[in-house]
Scaffold this motif. Structure first.
Motif, PDB file in Angstrom:
ATOM      1  N   MET A 150       0.522  -1.194   0.231  1.00 26.54           N
ATOM      2  CA  MET A 150       0.150  -0.154  -0.089  1.00 26.54           C
ATOM      3  C   MET A 150       0.736   1.578  -0.586  1.00 26.54           C
ATOM      4  N   LEU A 151       0.351   2.212  -1.085  1.00 32.96           N
ATOM      5  CA  LEU A 151       0.533   3.667  -0.860  1.00 32.96           C
ATOM      6  C   LEU A 151      -0.052   4.648  -0.181  1.00 32.96           C
ATOM      7  N   LEU A 152      -0.209   5.194   1.041  1.00 35.23           N
ATOM      8  CA  LEU A 152      -0.879   5.709   1.961  1.00 35.23           C
ATOM      9  C   LEU A 152      -2.354   4.501   1.139  1.00 35.23           C
ATOM     10  N   ALA A 153      -3.603   5.237   0.840  1.00 33.43           N
ATOM     11  CA  ALA A 153      -4.231   3.857   0.438  1.00 33.43           C
ATOM     12  C   ALA A 153      -4.937   3.423  -0.857  1.00 33.43           C
ATOM     13  N   GLU A 154      -3.850   3.817  -1.646  1.00 37.60           N
ATOM     14  CA  GLU A 154      -3.588   2.624  -2.415  1.00 37.60           C
ATOM     15  C   GLU A 154      -3.027   1.874  -2.914  1.00 37.60           C
ATOM     16  N   PRO A 155      -2.994   0.627  -3.255  1.00 39.44           N
ATOM     17  CA  PRO A 155      -1.866  -1.298  -3.286  1.00 39.44           C
ATOM     18  C   PRO A 155      -1.280   0.113  -4.466  1.00 39.44           C
ATOM     19  N   ILE A 156      -0.358  -0.461  -4.595  1.00 38.33           N
ATOM     20  CA  ILE A 156       0.806  -0.209  -6.037  1.00 38.33           C
ATOM     21  C   ILE A 156       0.625  -1.212  -6.948  1.00 38.33           C
ATOM     22  N   SER A 157       0.451  -0.723  -8.088  1.00 43.24           N
ATOM     23  CA  SER A 157       0.095  -1.665  -9.262  1.00 43.24           C
ATOM     24  C   SER A 157       1.811  -2.389  -9.748  1.00 43.24           C
ATOM     25  N   GLN A 158       2.039  -3.043 -10.785  1.00 49.88           N
ATOM     26  CA  GLN A 158       3.063  -3.236 -11.419  1.00 49.88           C
ATOM     27  C   GLN A 158       3.134  -2.596 -12.581  1.00 49.88           C
ATOM     28  N   GLY A 159       2.698  -1.075 -12.684  1.00 47.96           N
ATOM     29  CA  GLY A 159       2.837  -0.425 -13.925  1.00 47.96           C
ATOM     30  C   GLY A 159       2.492  -0.446 -14.787  1.00 47.96           C
ATOM     31  N   GLN A 160       1.616  -1.561 -15.231  1.00 44.35           N
ATOM     32  CA  GLN A 160       1.314  -2.383 -17.140  1.00 44.35           C
ATOM     33  C   GLN A 160       0.806  -1.130 -17.707  1.00 44.35           C
ATOM     34  N   SER A 161       1.472  -0.815 -18.770  1.00 48.83           N
ATOM     35  CA  SER A 161       0.547  -0.210 -19.434  1.00 48.83           C
ATOM     36  C   SER A 161      -0.622  -0.903 -20.542  1.00 48.83           C
ATOM     37  N   ASN A 162      -1.415  -1.428 -20.174  1.00 48.25           N
ATOM     38  CA  ASN A 162      -2.001  -2.140 -21.517  1.00 48.25           C
ATOM     39  C   ASN A 162      -3.238  -1.487 -21.412  1.00 48.25           C
ATOM     40  N   GLY A 163      -3.783  -0.670 -20.073  1.00 43.26           N
ATOM     41  CA  GLY A 163      -5.208  -0.473 -20.092  1.00 43.26           C
ATOM     42  C   GLY A 163      -4.976   0.586 -21.307  1.00 43.26           C
ATOM     43  N   PHE A 164      -4.110   1.259 -21.435  1.00 39.68           N
ATOM     44  CA  PHE A 164      -4.020   3.481 -21.984  1.00 39.68           C
ATOM     45  C   PHE A 164      -3.961   3.251 -23.695  1.00 39.68           C
ATOM     46  N   PRO A 165      -4.924   4.206 -24.070  1.00 40.05           N
ATOM     47  CA  PRO A 165      -5.422   5.028 -22.964  1.00 40.05           C
ATOM     48  C   PRO A 165      -6.748   4.502 -22.840  1.00 40.05           C
ATOM     49  N   ALA A 166      -6.610   5.616 -21.174  1.00 39.62           N
ATOM     50  CA  ALA A 166      -6.906   4.937 -20.189  1.00 39.62           C
ATOM     51  C   ALA A 166      -8.432   6.192 -19.887  1.00 39.62           C
ATOM     52  N   TYR A 167      -9.533   5.816 -19.279  1.00 39.69           N
ATOM     53  CA  TYR A 167     -10.357   6.660 -18.513  1.00 39.69           C
ATOM     54  C   TYR A 167      -9.690   7.606 -16.721  1.00 39.69           C
ATOM     55  N   ARG A 168      -9.710   8.014 -16.570  1.00 33.27           N
ATOM     56  CA  ARG A 168      -8.785   8.300 -14.985  1.00 33.27           C
ATOM     57  C   ARG A 168      -9.563   9.128 -14.545  1.00 33.27           C
ATOM     58  N   LEU A 169     -10.062   8.416 -13.385  1.00 33.85           N
ATOM     59  CA  LEU A 169     -11.051   8.933 -12.213  1.00 33.85           C
ATOM     60  C   LEU A 169     -10.206  10.973 -11.609  1.00 33.85           C
ATOM     61  N   GLU A 170      -9.084  10.630 -11.183  1.00 38.18           N
ATOM     62  CA  GLU A 170      -8.268  12.001 -11.127  1.00 38.18           C
ATOM     63  C   GLU A 170      -8.763  12.612 -11.892  1.00 38.18           C
ATOM     64  N   TRP A 171      -8.374  11.882 -13.775  1.00 38.70           N
ATOM     65  CA  TRP A 171      -8.518  13.475 -14.501  1.00 38.70           C
ATOM     66  C   TRP A 171      -9.974  13.622 -14.842  1.00 38.70           C
ATOM     67  N   GLN A 172     -10.718  13.413 -14.362  1.00 43.60           N
ATOM     68  CA  GLN A 172     -11.866  13.312 -14.692  1.00 43.60           C
ATOM     69  C   GLN A 172     -12.133  13.144 -16.283  1.00 43.60           C
TER      70      GLN A 172
END
Lengths: 110, 260
Positions: B187-209
């Motif tokens: 965990m990094l604060l409240a979020e799990p650290i992912s493997q940083g894989q790129s297969n979902g991109f381009p992606a809709y990010r909630l942080e970016w809205q």
């Protein structure tokens, strides 16, 4: 945002009379709260979709009044009882005066 | 005997075609580190907000390029139906292109087509038009396993990307590998650290809205470790993208993914 007026509508093309069907709508809109500042320090003006109406053969069957606190690109899901064949007309307005319209034809079988 | 061993070592050192080994043999998509709600949002096309860009991309694919285009050619004029012509394409990208003398990602290929075939201005990186076209093309490979090639002329770019991946950067003095290879799943604060894989991109990010490219996501990581940010579309991010694609080989393309 791509366009304030873009939308995606998902509803069946044909339903049986008396049946209740789901309508799912996603509207493309930034839903600006008015609290954001851009990189030049300029405040982004408040601009959200304030009204959303779905009319079934001219009769409003679902309306929503939106304000800040709703995420960008809002999604709706609501249910309508099939009466007659015709058209679903979606209509929405934002604070900058833009209007969006979408239509969905529906066939009611008995 | 010792001399033979030394020669063998030399030969191995000189030969760059030794297949590199991945630190994560069985990669896990970033979506598996997110909440149930986000997974549902990604898997349901009616709810996935990234589909708005895909839909827009579909319209742009068929629309002629306004103004600058000589004969108002659209993407469809040459490629026809994207659902067939573009199937599996995104899974192979980035690829080396001899004409460009460089590796091209999907954005680069779309802009190459715009400039050389449609005789139009290239679309600005991260512009809504380029995002829409990229996500539409990438969407045609959804579910297909990533198969990025690092052979031949792509190899030096792969190695540059790999070097970038393991180099400490920024005020926090972290490399990509520190979080995404040594500490994924924690965990990094409240979020799990992912493997940083790129297969979902381009992606809709909630942080970016909104929808964003992989390069935007990489820039956000650079910001997070307080490093100097590379420009979107820059050589170092392209090389890194190739390395990430190789690292994600076998994972399904998820475009448009949904992330936190």
């Amino acid at each position: 945002m791509i366009s304030d007026l873009l939308s995606r509508i998902q509803a069946p093309a044909s339903v049986r009379r008396g049946e209740v069907f789901a309508v799912r709508v996603t509207l493309a809109h930034p839903m600006e709260t008015g609290f954001r500042y851009d990189e030049h320090g300029t405040q982004t003006p408040y601009n959200v979709i304030n009204t959303f109406v779905c009319a079934y053969n001219g009769r409003p069957v679902f309306t929503a009044a939106l304000s800040s606190g709703i995420a960008a690109n809002p999604g709706f899901e609501f249910f309508i009882r099939a009466r007659d064949s015709g058209e679903l007309l979606f209509d929405w307005h934002d604070d900058e005066g833009h209007q969006g319209t979408a239509r969905h034809a529906i066939t009611v079988t008995s | 005997m010792i001399r033979h061993l030394a020669l063998l070592t030399l030969a191995l050192g000189a030969c760059t075609s030794v297949a590199p080994i991945r630190n994560i043999a069985e990669p896990r998509s970033g979506v598996t580190f997110t909440s149930n709600d986000i997974r549902k949002l990604q898997n349901d096309d009616a709810a996935n907000p990234g589909m708005l860009w895909v839909e827009q991309g579909k319209a742009l694919w068929r629309a002629g390029v306004e103004g600058a285009g000589v004969d108002n050619k659209s993407c469809a004029s040459c490629h026809g139906d994207a659902e067939q012509a573009m199937r599996g394409v995104a899974a192979r990208y980035p690829v080396y292109d001899a004409a460009a003398g460089n590796i091209l990602n999907l954005e680069g290929r779309i802009n190459q087509c715009r400039v050389h075939r449609q005789h139009a201005e290239p679309l600005r990186y991260e512009s809504e038009g380029l995002l829409a076209l990229t996500s539409y093309v990438a969407h045609q490979s959804r579910g297909m396993p990533i198969q990025a090639s690092i052979d031949g002329p792509a190899r030096p770019h792969f190695e540059a990307g790999q070097a970038h991946y393991v180099t400490r950067q920024g005020q926090l003095n972290l490399s990509c590998a520190h979080c995404h290879e040594r500490n994924w799943g924690k965990m990094l604060l409240a979020e799990p650290i992912s493997q940083g894989q790129s297969n979902g991109f381009p992606a809709y990010r909630l942080e970016w809205q909104g929808l964003g490219s992989l390069h935007r996501r990489l820039r956000a990581c650079q910001f997070g470790i307080r490093a100097e940010r590379s420009a979107a579309g820059s050589q170092e991010l392209l090389d890194l993208e190739l390395y990430l694609a190789w690292r994600a080989n076998g994972l399904p393309v998820e475009a448009p993914g949904v992330r936190r």
